[in-house]
Design a protein around this motif. Structure first.
Motif, short mmCIF file in Angstrom:
data_model
loop_
_atom_site.label_atom_id
_atom_site.label_comp_id
_atom_site.label_asym_id
_atom_site.label_seq_id
_atom_site.Cartn_x
_atom_site.Cartn_y
_atom_site.Cartn_z
N SER A 56 0.83 -1.20 0.00
CA SER A 56 0.00 0.00 0.00
C SER A 56 0.87 1.26 0.00
CB SER A 56 -0.95 0.01 1.20
OG SER A 56 -1.86 1.09 1.10
N ALA A 57 1.86 1.26 -0.88
CA ALA A 57 2.76 2.40 -1.12
C ALA A 57 3.73 2.66 0.03
CB ALA A 57 1.96 3.68 -1.42
N LYS A 58 3.72 1.82 1.05
CA LYS A 58 4.64 2.00 2.18
C LYS A 58 5.76 0.97 2.09
CE LYS A 58 1.13 3.89 5.29
NZ LYS A 58 0.41 3.72 6.59
N GLU A 97 11.69 7.47 -4.59
CA GLU A 97 11.40 8.40 -3.49
C GLU A 97 10.97 7.64 -2.23
OE1 GLU A 97 8.52 12.24 -2.47
OE2 GLU A 97 8.38 11.24 -4.41
N LYS A 98 10.13 6.63 -2.40
CA LYS A 98 9.62 5.90 -1.25
C LYS A 98 10.71 5.05 -0.58
CE LYS A 98 4.93 5.85 -3.02
NZ LYS A 98 3.98 5.18 -3.92
N TRP A 265 -4.17 -9.15 -5.73
CA TRP A 265 -2.97 -8.35 -5.46
C TRP A 265 -3.03 -7.86 -4.02
CZ3 TRP A 265 -2.59 -2.74 -5.04
CH2 TRP A 265 -3.82 -2.09 -5.09
N ALA A 266 -1.87 -7.51 -3.48
CA ALA A 266 -1.78 -7.10 -2.08
C ALA A 266 -1.98 -5.59 -1.97
CB ALA A 266 -0.43 -7.49 -1.50
N ALA A 267 -3.03 -5.17 -1.28
CA ALA A 267 -3.33 -3.76 -1.07
C ALA A 267 -3.29 -3.45 0.42
CB ALA A 267 -4.70 -3.42 -1.67
#
Length: 405
Positions: A56-58, A97-98, A265-267
């Motif tokens: 989740s973008a982390k 960036e992350k 998919w993993a969210a």
């Protein structure tokens, strides 16, 4: 289901794997290190992204450190993802960036990256550059923008069609304000008095997970049942038992391409969520209900790319070999001995690595991590090893290849 074999696919990935990736910027910067590159690794890593590096973008713990280590050691790797919806340069910038690890666009292959090769075919007739194509999926018109950067000049979205004629799917009126933000006028609006003069498309691309399944299903179905791919028409060949496929898709309808076969998919949610594969299955079911489906001799012909298909892995391996040659020079012009595929999805990452047959003789090892789709038990495809996270997977590969840091 077909894989790289129908319509304008031109044996898509077979052609791609021997050519340069159309949007990358290969160069020594992809593997710049802080030390002399005296050792040439004979192995490499291929990584999924969601569920391996990010959730989740982390960032997942240990992900950034693992990539930084590989870069410092000059060990080739590639990010091989069934995700997409953004241009490769934008996607890599976000990941960099992350994770706080500088990455080059040559290090990523997204699900829809190969579609760029369909812009210009082997001849003018097969080229889609100046023809109208329908692009489905993604947030807003982000996938339209990606397609235009690839070189497609006439890109249409279902939102454009809805805003031009909301009656095409009356239940999407709740999305009116959403579509209004990015919809464009149709190049050739439908003429109710003479539908044959209306909008024609020559290919349908599902670039990313659709957001409005109902509208997208209806619009795709309209084109697939049309005559010559003209919206608002219906082919008089449909249902004819004297024609192949009972007459369906025998009247110049546009070929249909999917970029991602993943069902899950993993969210952010604690359980996996339906992906593009879920939409494809729903479309298959609707097609079967309308036409009788394969059991009645009416197959929905389509081309599906992405993991776990052979062509996607072959393309990724060739991209890694090009990057390696750029980093080390002529001394690296040799096949990779081992490639470690690190993924969280047994039915794409692991299946793909287990079934892939490298044309260069490389051996691929499947490493399943517990930080994404896989949540325990016996996976559908058995990996070489199951590990807690990407950090452990990288350590496994380094040890197996006897690489001392």
């Amino acid at each position: 289901m077909q894989s790289f074999s129908m319509g304008r696919s031109f044996s898509l990935l077979r052609r791609l794997s021997s050519s340069s990736f159309p949007v990358t910027h290969c160069g020594r910067r992809a593997f710049q290190t802080s030390r002399s590159l005296s050792r040439v690794p004979d192995f490499a890593f291929a990584f999924d992204i969601d569920g391996v590096f990010l959730r989740s973008a982390k960032p997942i713990p240990g992900a950034a450190e693992s990539l930084a280590l590989l870069k410092q050691q000059g060990i080739p790797f590639i990010l091989l993802t069934n995700g997409g919806g953004k241009h490769e340069t934008e996607r890599v910038a976000e990941i960099s960036e992350k994770l706080r690890v500088p990455l080059d666009p040559s290090l990523i292959v997204q699900s829809h990256s190969p579609f760029a090769e369909l812009v210009r075919g082997p001849d003018e007739q097969s080229s889609l550059e100046n023809k109208s194509v329908l692009v489905v999926g993604g947030d807003g018109d982000s996938c339209r923008q990606v397609a235009e950067k690839y070189g497609f000049k006439n890109v249409i979205t279902p939102g454009d069609i809805f805003m031009a004629n909301p009656a095409i799917w009356p239940f999407s009126k709740v999305f009116h304000d959403y579509y209004e933000q990015f919809a464009r006028p149709l190049p050739n609006p439908m003429d109710p008095t003479d539908p044959t003069k209306g909008l024609k498309v020559d290919a349908i691309f599902v670039f990313n997970d659709p957001r409005d399944w109902a509208l997208d299903t209806q619009v795709i179905l309209d084109f697939l049942l049309s005559s010559q791919g003209v919206l608002g028409t219906i082919s008089d060949k449909n249902g004819r038992t004297d024609l192949p496929n009972r007459g369906f898709l025998q009247d110049g309808q546009p070929p249909l391409y999917f970029s991602n076969p993943d069902l899950w998919w993993a969210a952010a949610y604690h359980l996996p969520r339906l992906g593009q594969g879920g939409f494809r299955e729903a479309l298959d079911g609707t097609w079967a209900a309308v036409t009788g489906g394969p059991s009645k001799g009416a197959e929905l012909k389509k081309t599906v790319i992405g993991k776990p298909h052979q062509g996607t892995y072959e393309f990724a391996e060739n991209q890694m070999r090009r990057n390696r040659l750029q980093a080390f020079g002529p001394t690296a012009d040799t096949p990779l001995r081992n490639v470690y595929m690190v993924g969280d999805n047994p039915e794409s990452d692991i299946q793909g690595a287990n079934t892939y047959r490298s044309p260069h003789g490389s051996k691929w090892h499947s490493l399943l991590v517990r930080t994404g789709v896989y949540n325990g038990g016996d996976p559908a495809w058995t990996p070489e090893s199951i590990l807690d996270d990407v950090k452990k997977a990288v350590e496994y590969g380094l040890k197996a290849s006897q690489w001392k840091v």
